[in-house]
Design a protein around this motif. Structure first.
Motif, PDB file in Angstrom:
ATOM      1  N   MET A  98      38.547  36.117  34.387  1.00 55.70           N
ATOM      2  CA  MET A  98      39.817  36.356  34.691  1.00 55.70           C
ATOM      3  C   MET A  98      40.696  35.649  35.734  1.00 55.70           C
ATOM      4  O   MET A  98      41.607  35.269  35.612  1.00 55.70           O
ATOM      5  CB  MET A  98      40.049  38.069  35.301  1.00 55.70           C
ATOM      6  CG  MET A  98      39.635  39.095  34.156  1.00 55.70           C
ATOM      7  SD  MET A  98      40.730  38.925  32.795  1.00 55.70           S
ATOM      8  CE  MET A  98      42.290  39.713  33.572  1.00 55.70           C
ATOM      9  N   ILE A  99      39.876  35.166  36.793  1.00 54.59           N
ATOM     10  CA  ILE A  99      40.514  34.363  37.833  1.00 54.59           C
ATOM     11  C   ILE A  99      40.656  32.902  37.176  1.00 54.59           C
ATOM     12  O   ILE A  99      41.851  32.271  37.421  1.00 54.59           O
ATOM     13  CB  ILE A  99      39.494  33.957  38.949  1.00 54.59           C
ATOM     14  CG1 ILE A  99      39.314  35.170  39.733  1.00 54.59           C
ATOM     15  CG2 ILE A  99      39.744  32.974  40.044  1.00 54.59           C
ATOM     16  CD1 ILE A  99      38.173  35.346  40.826  1.00 54.59           C
ATOM     17  N   MET A 100      40.098  32.378  36.317  1.00 55.75           N
ATOM     18  CA  MET A 100      40.102  31.109  35.531  1.00 55.75           C
ATOM     19  C   MET A 100      41.227  31.499  34.669  1.00 55.75           C
ATOM     20  O   MET A 100      42.139  30.340  34.674  1.00 55.75           O
ATOM     21  CB  MET A 100      38.914  30.969  34.604  1.00 55.75           C
ATOM     22  CG  MET A 100      39.005  29.631  33.872  1.00 55.75           C
ATOM     23  SD  MET A 100      37.685  29.655  32.499  1.00 55.75           S
ATOM     24  CE  MET A 100      37.940  31.179  31.659  1.00 55.75           C
ATOM     25  N   PHE A 101      41.598  32.561  33.739  1.00 55.07           N
ATOM     26  CA  PHE A 101      42.687  32.659  33.229  1.00 55.07           C
ATOM     27  C   PHE A 101      43.781  32.170  33.869  1.00 55.07           C
ATOM     28  O   PHE A 101      45.084  31.808  33.561  1.00 55.07           O
ATOM     29  CB  PHE A 101      42.762  33.866  32.396  1.00 55.07           C
ATOM     30  CG  PHE A 101      41.863  34.018  31.245  1.00 55.07           C
ATOM     31  CD1 PHE A 101      41.663  32.891  30.301  1.00 55.07           C
ATOM     32  CD2 PHE A 101      40.757  34.756  31.127  1.00 55.07           C
ATOM     33  CE1 PHE A 101      40.818  32.856  29.178  1.00 55.07           C
ATOM     34  CE2 PHE A 101      40.002  35.034  29.904  1.00 55.07           C
ATOM     35  CZ  PHE A 101      39.882  33.873  29.110  1.00 55.07           C
ATOM     36  N   ASP A 102      43.840  33.173  35.006  1.00 54.71           N
ATOM     37  CA  ASP A 102      45.201  33.274  36.157  1.00 54.71           C
ATOM     38  C   ASP A 102      45.312  32.045  36.725  1.00 54.71           C
ATOM     39  O   ASP A 102      46.603  31.562  36.679  1.00 54.71           O
ATOM     40  CB  ASP A 102      44.759  34.142  37.265  1.00 54.71           C
ATOM     41  CG  ASP A 102      45.935  34.530  38.078  1.00 54.71           C
ATOM     42  OD1 ASP A 102      46.946  34.210  37.810  1.00 54.71           O
ATOM     43  OD2 ASP A 102      45.800  34.738  39.145  1.00 54.71           O
TER      44      ASP A 102
END
Length: 830
Positions: A271-275
């Motif tokens: 999720m951090i990577m997507f953000d």
């Protein structure tokens, strides 16, 4: 990476801007801690994700990554037995689950259409959130409020009832006339969490109750009426009971979420990577950026680069390294943009290695550097007893000692701060060493000897910042391949330097230096002329591409129009067929019912006549269109054959080409015989479609003849017949008109079905040979021959010829339902 250098090229400032586009605290923290990467695969991975996010946002205009608060700190609470999450923390987990679900649905819905291959791969790695989502949203709503669970509903009803009762008690005092003079305010107020009345101090004995507060002036006393005390006490108890129940529910939820800890831990990095990748893409969209291509074995190229901190004031620059040239020497006037060009290349390289887009044009290619060093600005330090020159030497010494072929080095004003001759010598020694180590080096300088060094060394490229002679100011454009003048005297004059001193200074410039300046000016003029020629060529190329595009569009429009016309004709024929069929069915039904009367016969004849008229009407339309097209084709052929601007030349065709374009043409015959040849009863003709010979029997109507082909009579149009010979009164036959082939005639085509019925053996053989010749010319691989059974003469003739013809690959009789032994299928060699 050297953090001091990264700070000098403003990497950290740009990184802060990118981080501001993150929607989560964890995503923002990840970007704020990101240094330029050196792992090529990781860099390309981040850039590919960002590029796909750009495509997604341009198409959908929506961010599927929804905000969530920090959840990593909640794992310890969930893991601890007896600990409990509060409502805000539960909502953070809920928002995380909603964001994950939003990303999964958005990418899967658009992955195929937008080709989001890399994003889809990462989405498929997301763990299933359904169990955590079920537990959380059983307790709270999507807005973060507690749900109306059975154990909560009853208490909330009691609290609502007590609040209503308390309101009525207060309202009874406010509305009672006898208390109008006692009250300071007719609105209840809160003191210590309890509802009280503002009462005049002099009349406080009129209302029995508990005094909670006295105003600073002692004029007002805040009293809770006696009837409200008991109600308020009960309300406090119920509210406390509600809090305890909610705390118990949250504690039970915290315990139930313990098995979901692996889900949150595995999902959070993704999720951090997507953000972060979406934030980088969004920043790139806002600043008109692209993701640079990688260049492992190619020279770096920076096209129309704009420093992001300059925004609209930035002048796009191009920086192009060449094969086996890794040292760029930039010269030119002060405040001309030399240092900015230096920083721009270094900044964009580092942003690229952080997986961020850069504000430049498509076609930009950048390598991956393992180290970066810079000597920019004044390094003077009183505390460390460092002079300006000493500071420069310290930085350069470190860069030279630690550099290799994957190092980027920036040297601003190399060799300055000391004796020019010694400074130049040191500069060339440094550059020699860096060239030997194959480092990428960008240098700015005003030293003329270094300009010559750039020309004489095969590993160097000269470049200069452009200077406008008319305005005596720099244009901030970088010109590759040409050194620049410093224009110190011109800039001094513009800034008010005395003209007398300007002239004196010019007298001190040696002749050799003047010659070098003249050479540089000449090179600049040639560069400008070359740019003009390139611009003209580019405009010409664009015009040609535009014309080609228009021609393609016109051709496409014509084909669309032709297709529409075909559809229209097809529909018209279909409607005609349906209408005629219905009429025929009605006539057949009428004839079957009872005896045939005069009126029924008349109706049948009327239908046949109407059908014939409709067919003739369609034929007339087609013939008119054919005539129109024929005339247009003839005019076009004339233009092609005799163009006004071209010489009339004859082109010799090969035999194959002549045969390919050949078609039947009448050879001249005797005048008196040719005049007698005409369409009349008894004339021998040949069908253009079947190649069968027959005899004209009678003229059915204008342009249509009844023709006898063997035992069959058919109605055929004059234009589909070829006159062969007439019969005279004595029964003698006029010699047959021969057929020749001419290049200028229309192209003859083979037929799918060759009919030999009614022909003599010699005639049938000629027709068959001609059909096979046409098939060979037109690459026509398959056709059929109808020869009938009869005495078997034509059947045997066809079989014998096909067996010995080298062009025939195979032949066989047709199936029983398609003619059997009376028809032969033929397949020719490819």
């Amino acid at each position: 990476m050297d953090q001091k250098t990264l700070s000098e090229i403003d990497y950290y400032r740009i990184r802060d801007f990118v981080a501001s586009f993150c929607v989560s605290e964890e995503g923002k923290a990840e970007i704020l801690g990101r240094e330029p990467l050196t792992d090529f695969k990781k860099i390309e991975f981040l850039k590919n994700l960002g590029s796909e996010w750009k495509t997604f946002y341009y198409e959908i205009h929506n961010n599927p990554v929804k905000p969530w608060n920090n959840i990593s700190s909640l794992f310890a609470i969930i893991k601890t037995n007896g600990a409990s999450l509060n409502l805000a923390q539960v909502q953070a987990l809920a928002n995380f689950c909603l964001s994950l679900k939003s990303i999964r649905e958005s990418i899967k819905n658009h992955a195929e259409k937008l080709n989001l291959k890399n994003l889809l791969e990462q989405v498929n790695l997301l763990p299933d959130e359904s169990e955590a989502e079920r537990l959380i949203f059983h307790v709270i709503t999507k807005d973060g409020e507690m749900r109306d669970l059975p154990e909560i509903v009853a208490i909330r009803k009691s609290i609502a009832s007590l609040n209503a009762k308390l309101k009525n008690i207060m309202q009874s005092y406010i509305s009672d006339q006898k208390y109008q003079a006692v009250l300071e305010s007719f609105v209840p107020v809160l003191r210590g969490g309890r509802q009280v009345l503002a009462v005049k101090a002099s009349l406080q004995n009129r209302i029995q109750g508990i005094v909670h507060e006295v105003s600073q002036t002692a004029q007002t006393v805040y009293i809770e009426p006696g009837e409200a005390v008991e109600c308020s006490n009960e309300l406090v108890q119920k509210e406390n009971e509600l809090v305890q129940i909610i705390n118990k529910i949250l504690a039970d939820l915290t315990l139930a979420l313990q098995p979901c800890i692996p889900f949150f831990k595995n999902a959070l990095p993704l999720m951090i990577m997507f953000d972060t990748t979406f934030a980088a893409a969004k920043w790139g969209i806002e600043n008109n950026c692209i993701y640079a291509q990688s260049c492992k074995n190619e020279p770096p190229v920076l096209l129309k680069a704009r420093h992001p901190l300059l925004k609209d004031r930035a002048v796009p620059i191009d920086i192009r390294f060449m094969e086996n040239k890794r040292l760029l020497i930039i010269t030119g006037p002060n405040t001309g943009g030399k240092t900015v060009s230096l920083k721009t290349f270094a900044l964009f390289s580092m942003l690229n290695q952080a997986g961020f887009p850069i504000p430049c044009a498509e076609g930009t290619k950048l390598p991956v550097f393992n180290k970066i060093f810079a000597d920019i600005g004044d390094e003077q330090s009183l505390d460390q007893s460092l002079s300006t020159f000493s500071g420069h030497m310290k930085n350069i010494a470190r860069a030279v000692s630690e550099s290799d072929e994957k190092t980027l080095i920036l040297l601003d004003e190399l060799g300055s701060g000391t004796d020019p001759m010694e400074g130049t010598a040191i500069s060339m020694a440094v550059l020699d060493e860096l060239i030997e180590k194959k480092s990428f080096v960008l240098v700015t300088t005003h030293q003329g000897i270094l300009k010559n060094y750039g020309y004489t060394n095969a590993s160097c490229i000269n470049a200069s910042v452009e200077f406008d002679k008319n305005t005596l100011s720099p244009s901030y454009r970088l010109i590759m391949g040409i050194p620049g003048e410093s224009h110190a005297l011109d800039i001094a004059r513009k800034n008010g330097f005395p003209e007398k001193l300007i002239k004196a200074a010019r007298n001190y410039i040696s002749t050799e230096q003047a010659d070098v300046s003249a050479l540089i000016r000449g090179l600049n003029r040639k560069h400008i002329e070359l740019n003009e020629v390139m611009a003209k060529n580019k405009n010409l190329e664009e015009n040609l591409l535009e014309k080609e595009s228009r021609l393609k569009q016109r051709d496409l429009d014509l084909r669309k129009k032709e297709n529409q016309l075909k559809k229209g004709h097809q529909q018209e024929m279909y409607d005609f067929l349906v209408h005629s069929r219905r009429q025929l069915e009605n006539l057949v039904r009428t004839l079957r019912e009872g005896e045939i009367t005069k009126e029924k016969t008349k109706n049948v004849k009327s239908f046949i006549s109407e059908l014939e008229q409709n067919v003739n009407r369609f034929d007339s339309k087609i013939e008119a269109e054919e005539e129109k097209l024929l005339k247009e084709q003839e005019q076009l052929d004339k233009v092609k054959k005799y163009p006004s601007s071209a010489k009339k030349t004859k082109k010799r065709l090969s035999n194959a080409e002549a045969l390919q374009y050949a078609s039947p043409v009448m050879l001249p015959v005797k005048k008196e015989k040719a005049e007698e040849l005409a369409f009349k009863e008894g004339t021998i003709v040949r069908s253009k479609t079947t190649m069968n010979e027959g005899e004209l029997i009678s003229l059915e109507k204008k342009g249509v003849w009844l023709v006898q082909f063997g035992s069959i009579r058919m109605s055929i149009k004059e234009k589909d017949l070829v006159l062969l010979k007439n019969k005279d009164d004595d029964g003698n036959k006029i010699p047959e008109i021969k057929i020749d082939y001419s290049v200028d005639s229309a192209k003859e085509r083979p037929v799918f079905e060759l009919r030999l019925l009614g022909m003599r053996a010699e005639e049938a053989l000629k027709v068959l040979q001609h059909q096979i010749d046409l098939c060979a010319i037109n690459n026509f691989m398959n056709f059929s021959i109808i020869h009938g059974k009869g005495d078997g003469i034509l059947q045997q003739l066809v079989k014998d010829y096909l067996s010995h013809c080298p062009l025939v690959k195979d032949f066989s009789f047709a199936s029983a339902e398609d003619g059997g032994a009376g028809k032969t299928y033929v397949e020719l060699n490819g």
